[in-house]
Design a protein around this motif. Structure first.
Motif, PDB file in Angstrom:
ATOM      1  N   GLN A 105       6.529  20.710  -1.059  1.00 53.48           N
ATOM      2  CA  GLN A 105       7.007  21.349   0.170  1.00 53.48           C
ATOM      3  C   GLN A 105       8.513  21.576   0.108  1.00 53.48           C
ATOM      4  N   TYR A 106       9.230  20.643  -0.512  1.00 54.12           N
ATOM      5  CA  TYR A 106      10.670  20.820  -0.680  1.00 54.12           C
ATOM      6  C   TYR A 106      10.988  21.925  -1.690  1.00 54.12           C
ATOM      7  N   MET A 107      10.058  22.191  -2.610  1.00 56.07           N
ATOM      8  CA  MET A 107      10.249  23.258  -3.598  1.00 56.07           C
ATOM      9  C   MET A 107       9.883  24.631  -3.035  1.00 56.07           C
ATOM     10  N   LYS A 108       9.110  24.657  -1.969  1.00 52.36           N
ATOM     11  CA  LYS A 108       8.557  25.902  -1.457  1.00 52.36           C
ATOM     12  C   LYS A 108       9.610  26.962  -1.128  1.00 52.36           C
ATOM     13  N   PRO A 109      10.767  26.628  -0.518  1.00 52.36           N
ATOM     14  CA  PRO A 109      11.746  27.688  -0.240  1.00 52.36           C
ATOM     15  C   PRO A 109      12.184  28.447  -1.493  1.00 52.36           C
ATOM     16  N   LEU A 110      12.349  27.740  -2.615  1.00 56.20           N
ATOM     17  CA  LEU A 110      12.702  28.421  -3.865  1.00 56.20           C
ATOM     18  C   LEU A 110      11.542  29.301  -4.316  1.00 56.20           C
ATOM     19  N   ASN A 111      10.315  28.774  -4.262  1.00 59.77           N
ATOM     20  CA  ASN A 111       9.148  29.584  -4.613  1.00 59.77           C
ATOM     21  C   ASN A 111       9.067  30.841  -3.756  1.00 59.77           C
ATOM     22  N   ASP A 119       4.723   6.047 -13.597  1.00 60.35           N
ATOM     23  CA  ASP A 119       3.289   5.732 -13.571  1.00 60.35           C
ATOM     24  C   ASP A 119       2.910   4.906 -12.344  1.00 60.35           C
ATOM     25  N   ARG A 120       3.791   4.006 -11.916  1.00 63.31           N
ATOM     26  CA  ARG A 120       3.458   3.125 -10.787  1.00 63.31           C
ATOM     27  C   ARG A 120       3.220   3.909  -9.504  1.00 63.31           C
ATOM     28  N   GLU A 121       3.813   5.111  -9.400  1.00 61.87           N
ATOM     29  CA  GLU A 121       3.628   5.924  -8.205  1.00 61.87           C
ATOM     30  C   GLU A 121       2.202   6.479  -8.113  1.00 61.87           C
ATOM     31  N   LEU A 122       1.469   6.451  -9.224  1.00 65.11           N
ATOM     32  CA  LEU A 122       0.103   6.973  -9.246  1.00 65.11           C
ATOM     33  C   LEU A 122      -0.935   5.908  -8.916  1.00 65.11           C
ATOM     34  N   HIS A 123      -0.498   4.656  -8.786  1.00 67.36           N
ATOM     35  CA  HIS A 123      -1.447   3.564  -8.564  1.00 67.36           C
ATOM     36  C   HIS A 123      -2.127   3.672  -7.202  1.00 67.36           C
ATOM     37  N   ASP A 124      -1.392   4.096  -6.190  1.00 68.39           N
ATOM     38  CA  ASP A 124      -1.957   4.297  -4.854  1.00 68.39           C
ATOM     39  C   ASP A 124      -2.301   5.776  -4.726  1.00 68.39           C
ATOM     40  N   TYR A 125      -3.571   6.092  -4.871  1.00 67.85           N
ATOM     41  CA  TYR A 125      -4.004   7.487  -4.973  1.00 67.85           C
ATOM     42  C   TYR A 125      -3.587   8.332  -3.774  1.00 67.85           C
ATOM     43  N   GLN A 126      -3.949   7.896  -2.578  1.00 69.07           N
ATOM     44  CA  GLN A 126      -3.649   8.684  -1.384  1.00 69.07           C
ATOM     45  C   GLN A 126      -2.154   8.860  -1.209  1.00 69.07           C
ATOM     46  N   SER A 127      -1.410   7.811  -1.510  1.00 71.43           N
ATOM     47  CA  SER A 127       0.047   7.878  -1.393  1.00 71.43           C
ATOM     48  C   SER A 127       0.623   8.899  -2.368  1.00 71.43           C
ATOM     49  N   PHE A 128       0.080   8.941  -3.597  1.00 77.28           N
ATOM     50  CA  PHE A 128       0.602   9.884  -4.584  1.00 77.28           C
ATOM     51  C   PHE A 128       0.285  11.327  -4.205  1.00 77.28           C
ATOM     52  N   VAL A 129      -0.928  11.572  -3.717  1.00 80.52           N
ATOM     53  CA  VAL A 129      -1.278  12.928  -3.287  1.00 80.52           C
ATOM     54  C   VAL A 129      -0.302  13.413  -2.218  1.00 80.52           C
ATOM     55  N   LYS A 130       0.007  12.543  -1.274  1.00 75.78           N
ATOM     56  CA  LYS A 130       0.943  12.912  -0.205  1.00 75.78           C
ATOM     57  C   LYS A 130       2.359  13.076  -0.747  1.00 75.78           C
ATOM     58  N   LEU A 131       2.756  12.201  -1.686  1.00 78.82           N
ATOM     59  CA  LEU A 131       4.080  12.305  -2.301  1.00 78.82           C
ATOM     60  C   LEU A 131       4.233  13.624  -3.043  1.00 78.82           C
ATOM     61  N   ALA A 132       3.221  13.963  -3.864  1.00 79.73           N
ATOM     62  CA  ALA A 132       3.288  15.205  -4.639  1.00 79.73           C
ATOM     63  C   ALA A 132       3.376  16.412  -3.709  1.00 79.73           C
ATOM     64  N   ASP A 166      -8.037  17.640  -3.905  1.00 76.65           N
ATOM     65  CA  ASP A 166      -7.370  16.878  -2.841  1.00 76.65           C
ATOM     66  C   ASP A 166      -5.932  17.353  -2.656  1.00 76.65           C
ATOM     67  N   LEU A 167      -5.257  17.629  -3.773  1.00 77.60           N
ATOM     68  CA  LEU A 167      -3.870  18.079  -3.700  1.00 77.60           C
ATOM     69  C   LEU A 167      -3.774  19.467  -3.063  1.00 77.60           C
ATOM     70  N   GLY A 170      -2.171  22.753   1.355  1.00 80.47           N
ATOM     71  CA  GLY A 170      -2.610  23.747   2.332  1.00 80.47           C
ATOM     72  C   GLY A 170      -2.114  23.491   3.736  1.00 80.47           C
ATOM     73  N   ASN A 171      -1.655  22.273   4.026  1.00 84.02           N
ATOM     74  CA  ASN A 171      -1.097  21.975   5.345  1.00 84.02           C
ATOM     75  C   ASN A 171       0.188  22.750   5.615  1.00 84.02           C
ATOM     76  N   PHE A 172       0.885  23.162   4.527  1.00 81.44           N
ATOM     77  CA  PHE A 172       2.104  23.947   4.716  1.00 81.44           C
ATOM     78  C   PHE A 172       2.086  25.272   3.947  1.00 81.44           C
ATOM     79  N   ASP A 173       1.068  25.484   3.110  1.00 80.34           N
ATOM     80  CA  ASP A 173       0.959  26.741   2.351  1.00 80.34           C
ATOM     81  C   ASP A 173      -0.518  27.109   2.226  1.00 80.34           C
TER      82      ASP A 173
END
Length: 228
Positions: free
Chosen positions: A207-213, A189-202, A43-44, A49-52
């Motif tokens: 995406q913010y790390m991508k320019p350095l990568n 840990d609380r950020e992982l409770h909402d699965y879809q929200s966490f996938v989007k958060l991660a 899923d991640l 893949g939406n931006f890479d």
């Protein structure tokens, strides 16, 4: 959809029972947890893949790290790492090209990371330094961009002085001191409770790390992994 709570619960139990007998007696549970982790990674990957698009071909089974620890050289002799880890890049879990590192760990220890974590590849370090000599301004803009500054600090093994062979007065000399160069963000840990929200958060943080990568991968485009 994966059950992240199930993963964290298993890791918490492994942390309390970090021995071979418990580990092997709970093999079926471990296999179920691994499948949950791979489902999450798939899923991640789709979300990243939406931006890479370079990582869309990756199979989750090929990018996970084992929990078995190498205890030969450290003081900690516990046989297992109570953590689920993966590195998502165009060539899988190899450290180069750099990509998106994720580590699920209970007690608010989940970590998202990007960049070059390894400092043992001297050729890689030299290639990055040589690239900085010409493109240091690009790196400086990435590191000082407001999106980057508000989230990350540039980390990595670093010399006290500009290394021999490089101009100590170079305008981006401080970046030349780095042997590795990465960013990381820890997630409660609380950020992982909402699965879809966490996938989007991660994915958003990656995406913010991508320019350095992207900068590091341009520097490392001709890097060859040493043969074992």
């Amino acid at each position: 959809m994966a059950d992240l709570k199930k993963i964290l619960d298993y890791l918490s139990k492994l942390e309390l029972n970090n021995n071979r007998e418990w580990y092997h007696n709970h093999k079926q549970e471990r296999l179920e947890i691994l499948q949950e982790f791979e489902n999450f990674l798939q899923d991640l990957i789709f979300e990243i893949g939406n931006f890479d698009e370079s990582i869309l071909h990756i199979n989750p089974k090929d990018i996970t790290f084992k929990m078995v620890r190498d205890t030969r050289f450290g003081a900690d002799k516990s046989p297992y790492n109570p953590v689920m880890r993966a590195h998502i890049s165009a060539k899988g879990k190899l450290p180069i090209p750099v990509g998106y590192f994720i580590s699920l760990q209970p007690h608010d220890g989940t970590m998202l990371g990007g960049g070059l974590f390894a400092s043992t590849f001297k050729d890689a370090t030299s290639m990055i330094r040589d690239y900085i000599l010409i493109h240091g301004e690009e790196l400086d803009k990435i590191v000082n961009h407001s999106d980057f500054q508000s989230r990350f600090s540039l980390l990595g093994a670093k010399l006290k002085k500009v290394p021999r062979g490089y101009d100590s007065e170079h305008p981006y000399g401080d970046y030349l001191k780095y042997k590795s160069m990465f960013v990381e963000e820890f997630i409660a840990d609380r950020e992982l409770h909402d699965y879809q929200s966490f996938v989007k958060l991660a994915a958003k943080e990656f995406q913010y790390m991508k320019p350095l990568n992207d900068f590091l991968n341009k520097a490392l485009i001709d890097f060859q992994m040493p043969e074992r």
